[in-house]
Motif scaffolding. Structure first.
Motif, PDB file in Angstrom:
ATOM      1  N   PHE A 201     -15.371   7.719 -20.101  1.00 11.72           N
ATOM      2  CA  PHE A 201     -16.416   7.489 -19.103  1.00 11.72           C
ATOM      3  C   PHE A 201     -16.204   6.207 -18.290  1.00 11.72           C
ATOM      4  CE2 PHE A 201     -18.037   9.446 -22.988  1.00 11.72           C
ATOM      5  CZ  PHE A 201     -18.517  10.653 -22.513  1.00 11.72           C
ATOM      6  N   TYR A 202     -15.236   5.370 -18.719  1.00  8.22           N
ATOM      7  CA  TYR A 202     -15.009   4.077 -18.075  1.00  8.22           C
ATOM      8  C   TYR A 202     -13.557   3.966 -17.608  1.00  8.22           C
ATOM      9  CZ  TYR A 202     -19.421   1.914 -19.625  1.00  8.22           C
ATOM     10  OH  TYR A 202     -20.743   1.600 -19.793  1.00  8.22           O
ATOM     11  N   SER A 203     -13.348   3.205 -16.548  1.00  4.29           N
ATOM     12  CA  SER A 203     -11.986   2.860 -16.150  1.00  4.29           C
ATOM     13  C   SER A 203     -11.444   1.836 -17.140  1.00  4.29           C
ATOM     14  CB  SER A 203     -11.974   2.270 -14.747  1.00  4.29           C
ATOM     15  OG  SER A 203     -12.635   1.010 -14.730  1.00  4.29           O
ATOM     16  N   LEU A 204     -10.146   1.599 -17.093  1.00  6.10           N
ATOM     17  CA  LEU A 204      -9.535   0.654 -18.031  1.00  6.10           C
ATOM     18  C   LEU A 204     -10.115  -0.739 -17.858  1.00  6.10           C
ATOM     19  CD1 LEU A 204      -7.486   0.030 -20.230  1.00  6.10           C
ATOM     20  CD2 LEU A 204      -5.749  -0.310 -18.442  1.00  6.10           C
ATOM     21  N   SER A 205     -10.309  -1.186 -16.633  1.00  5.44           N
ATOM     22  CA  SER A 205     -10.853  -2.529 -16.399  1.00  5.44           C
ATOM     23  C   SER A 205     -12.289  -2.628 -16.908  1.00  5.44           C
ATOM     24  CB  SER A 205     -10.792  -2.879 -14.909  1.00  5.44           C
ATOM     25  OG  SER A 205     -11.557  -1.955 -14.142  1.00  5.44           O
ATOM     26  N   GLU A 206     -13.085  -1.578 -16.689  1.00  2.00           N
ATOM     27  CA  GLU A 206     -14.463  -1.565 -17.202  1.00  2.00           C
ATOM     28  C   GLU A 206     -14.475  -1.538 -18.729  1.00  2.00           C
ATOM     29  OE1 GLU A 206     -17.073   0.821 -13.854  1.00  2.00           O
ATOM     30  OE2 GLU A 206     -15.714   1.968 -15.130  1.00  2.00           O
ATOM     31  N   PHE A 207     -13.541  -0.791 -19.293  1.00  2.00           N
ATOM     32  CA  PHE A 207     -13.403  -0.686 -20.752  1.00  2.00           C
ATOM     33  C   PHE A 207     -13.139  -2.060 -21.362  1.00  2.00           C
ATOM     34  CE2 PHE A 207     -10.425  -0.225 -24.342  1.00  2.00           C
ATOM     35  CZ  PHE A 207     -11.144   0.598 -25.187  1.00  2.00           C
ATOM     36  N   ILE A 209     -13.829  -4.999 -20.063  1.00  2.00           N
ATOM     37  CA  ILE A 209     -15.032  -5.828 -19.887  1.00  2.00           C
ATOM     38  C   ILE A 209     -16.072  -5.472 -20.942  1.00  2.00           C
ATOM     39  CG2 ILE A 209     -17.007  -6.263 -18.361  1.00  2.00           C
ATOM     40  CD1 ILE A 209     -15.061  -5.944 -15.996  1.00  2.00           C
ATOM     41  N   LEU A 210     -16.208  -4.175 -21.211  1.00  2.00           N
ATOM     42  CA  LEU A 210     -17.177  -3.695 -22.203  1.00  2.00           C
ATOM     43  C   LEU A 210     -16.885  -4.302 -23.571  1.00  2.00           C
ATOM     44  CD1 LEU A 210     -19.549  -1.665 -22.612  1.00  2.00           C
ATOM     45  CD2 LEU A 210     -17.823   0.060 -23.149  1.00  2.00           C
ATOM     46  N   TYR A 211     -15.618  -4.291 -23.974  1.00  2.00           N
ATOM     47  CA  TYR A 211     -15.258  -4.850 -25.279  1.00  2.00           C
ATOM     48  C   TYR A 211     -15.374  -6.372 -25.292  1.00  2.00           C
ATOM     49  CZ  TYR A 211     -14.080  -0.852 -28.117  1.00  2.00           C
ATOM     50  OH  TYR A 211     -14.175   0.277 -28.897  1.00  2.00           O
ATOM     51  N   LYS A 212     -15.096  -6.999 -24.169  1.00  2.00           N
ATOM     52  CA  LYS A 212     -15.280  -8.445 -24.071  1.00  2.00           C
ATOM     53  C   LYS A 212     -16.751  -8.817 -24.282  1.00  2.00           C
ATOM     54  CE  LYS A 212     -14.413 -12.384 -20.996  1.00  2.00           C
ATOM     55  NZ  LYS A 212     -13.920 -12.807 -19.669  1.00  2.00           N
ATOM     56  N   GLN A 213     -17.641  -8.026 -23.703  1.00  2.00           N
ATOM     57  CA  GLN A 213     -19.086  -8.250 -23.866  1.00  2.00           C
ATOM     58  C   GLN A 213     -19.501  -8.047 -25.320  1.00  2.00           C
ATOM     59  OE1 GLN A 213     -20.422  -5.352 -21.030  1.00  2.00           O
ATOM     60  NE2 GLN A 213     -20.388  -6.783 -19.301  1.00  2.00           N
ATOM     61  N   TRP A 214     -18.913  -7.068 -25.974  1.00  2.86           N
ATOM     62  CA  TRP A 214     -19.218  -6.805 -27.388  1.00  2.86           C
ATOM     63  C   TRP A 214     -18.793  -7.982 -28.264  1.00  2.86           C
ATOM     64  CZ3 TRP A 214     -15.627  -4.599 -31.392  1.00  2.86           C
ATOM     65  CH2 TRP A 214     -16.298  -4.342 -32.596  1.00  2.86           C
ATOM     66  N   PHE A 215     -17.559  -8.466 -28.073  1.00  2.36           N
ATOM     67  CA  PHE A 215     -17.073  -9.607 -28.861  1.00  2.36           C
ATOM     68  C   PHE A 215     -17.944 -10.839 -28.636  1.00  2.36           C
ATOM     69  CE2 PHE A 215     -12.829  -7.356 -28.770  1.00  2.36           C
ATOM     70  CZ  PHE A 215     -12.805  -7.093 -30.128  1.00  2.36           C
ATOM     71  N   TRP A 216     -18.364 -11.054 -27.405  1.00  4.94           N
ATOM     72  CA  TRP A 216     -19.224 -12.198 -27.107  1.00  4.94           C
ATOM     73  C   TRP A 216     -20.547 -12.090 -27.866  1.00  4.94           C
ATOM     74  CZ3 TRP A 216     -24.102 -12.496 -24.930  1.00  4.94           C
ATOM     75  CH2 TRP A 216     -24.553 -13.782 -24.591  1.00  4.94           C
ATOM     76  N   SER A 217     -21.111 -10.886 -27.916  1.00  2.00           N
ATOM     77  CA  SER A 217     -22.398 -10.693 -28.602  1.00  2.00           C
ATOM     78  C   SER A 217     -22.259 -10.944 -30.098  1.00  2.00           C
ATOM     79  CB  SER A 217     -22.937  -9.277 -28.352  1.00  2.00           C
ATOM     80  OG  SER A 217     -22.162  -8.300 -29.038  1.00  2.00           O
TER      81      SER A 217
END
Length: 382
Positions: A201-207, A209-217
């Motif tokens: 459902f996501y492009s590679l760049s969005e993917f 960013i999504l995981y970066k946000q998860w690690f930050w949380s």
């Protein structure tokens, strides 16, 4: 009547009834924030919003699960809230039931566990969380590895890891089977598949960013918690400035040492259930994010330990303390004053589990200690 109560179908029906009642109760009293967090995470996922921000107009607290969890939760998110809650609670409860039934225990042992753990299970499913799923998938992993069903085992562990990272502890069971490249390729493949699900459902760049946000949380959550854990006990009762990472490193060292000890002794088959209990307790008491509902994981470990440990005054006493302080302390039958002024402030819910975990280390590292002590004592008497 007794035969009916000891029948697995009766327990299945009873567990289903409990799940439905708790879901309805939480819905009508308006206490289903965790369900809303999961539900909104699905919506935010498809809206390509940051899953890990606060949304105070919709729920309190934040979503901390892996992005793939939002995909897992889709079947429950698009239903009316009440129906979704009922189905989610049924799914979680009956998956837990199925995992206990899958163990190679005697029927009466399974029934004993399933009935007596109900207060702890109620605490967990009342919060509409994933904790019973995590313990279920750890057990399913062990059972599947035992049956050489490595594909199933690898997917159980992968799914568990991407629900909550510590659920990946189930991977340890692969170490006790003969090394096969095919097995580890299967583990890698299942991990990559679950990890990559958002790419549907996501492009590679969005993917990324999504995981970066998860690690930050996760980093933010780690920095503010001590949990209902051994760290919570030490910091509240012994030394306030105790280092959480250092305590966890000690726990990791002991766990790795136990694994090495079992591999060297080649006695996994003899103590596999004790080892299962060991990891179920360990993964909670050394977890800085542990809270009361997560203790369905550690408590299941304690029950397994008690069922598979030779009975003695020590084991019976430890189990009795555990049942009162860990299982019953969150319930209404436990004195409110003691719970609010002692159990919660000092993380005492964790204490019996810590003591039993220490006892288990003696069982793993010194399996013949009791018999040696008896021999020494007899010699002294002679």
């Amino acid at each position: 009547m007794k035969k009916r109560l000891l029948n697995q179908k009766t327990v299945f029906i009873f567990y289903s009834f409990i799940a439905i009642i708790i879901a309805l109760q939480q819905y009508f009293i308006g206490q289903y924030n965790n369900f809303i967090i999961f539900r909104e995470a699905v919506f935010h996922f498809f809206e390509h919003k940051n899953l890990y921000l606060e949304y105070p107009d919709k729920f309190f607290d934040v979503f901390l699960y892996n992005p793939s969890f939002a995909i897992f939760f889709i079947p429950f998110a698009y239903l009316p809230i009440m129906i979704g809650m009922i189905l989610w609670t049924l799914f979680v409860t009956l998956t837990y039931y199925k995992s206990i039934i899958s163990l190679d225990f005697k029927t009466n042992e399974k029934i004993f566990l399933l009935y007596l753990i109900i207060p702890e299970l109620n605490t967990s499913i009342g919060n509409l969380q994933t904790n019973p799923l995590i313990v279920a998938f750890i057990i399913f992993t062990m059972v599947s590895v035992e049956k050489n069903k490595m594909q199933k085992a690898s997917f159980y562990s992968a799914i568990n890891f991407f629900i909550k990272g510590y659920g990946g502890i189930g991977y340890v069971f692969f170490l006790f089977k003969k090394f096969r490249i095919k097995t580890y390729l299967t583990i890698l493949a299942s991990f990559i598949i679950i990890f990559s699900l958002p790419l549907l459902f996501y492009s590679l760049s969005e993917f990324l960013i999504l995981y970066k946000q998860w690690f930050w949380s996760l980093k933010q959550d780690y920095s503010i918690n001590t949990g209902v854990s051994i760290m919570g006990i030490i910091k509240s009762l012994i030394y306030k400035e105790a280092s959480i990472p250092l305590i966890q490193l000690v726990g990791i060292f002991v766990m790795l040492s136990a694994i090495i000890k079992i591999l060297i002794n080649n006695n996994y088959e003899n103590i596999k259930h004790i080892f299962l209990a060991n990891i179920l307790i360990w993964v909670i008491i050394f977890n800085q994010a542990s809270e009361s509902p997560t203790y369905i994981i550690a408590s299941t470990g304690v029950f397994i330990w008690f069922l598979k440990t030779p009975k003695s005054w020590t084991s019976i006493l430890l189990f009795s303390i555990f049942y009162i302080l860990t299982v019953l302390s969150p319930t209404d039958i436990f004195p409110t004053y003691i719970r609010e002024h002692f159990v919660k402030p000092y993380s005492l819910k964790a204490l019996p589990c810590v003591l039993i975990w220490v006892f288990i280390q003696f069982q793993i590292f010194f399996p013949n200690l009791k018999s040696k002590l008896i021999i020494i004592w007899n010699k002294r008497l002679i």
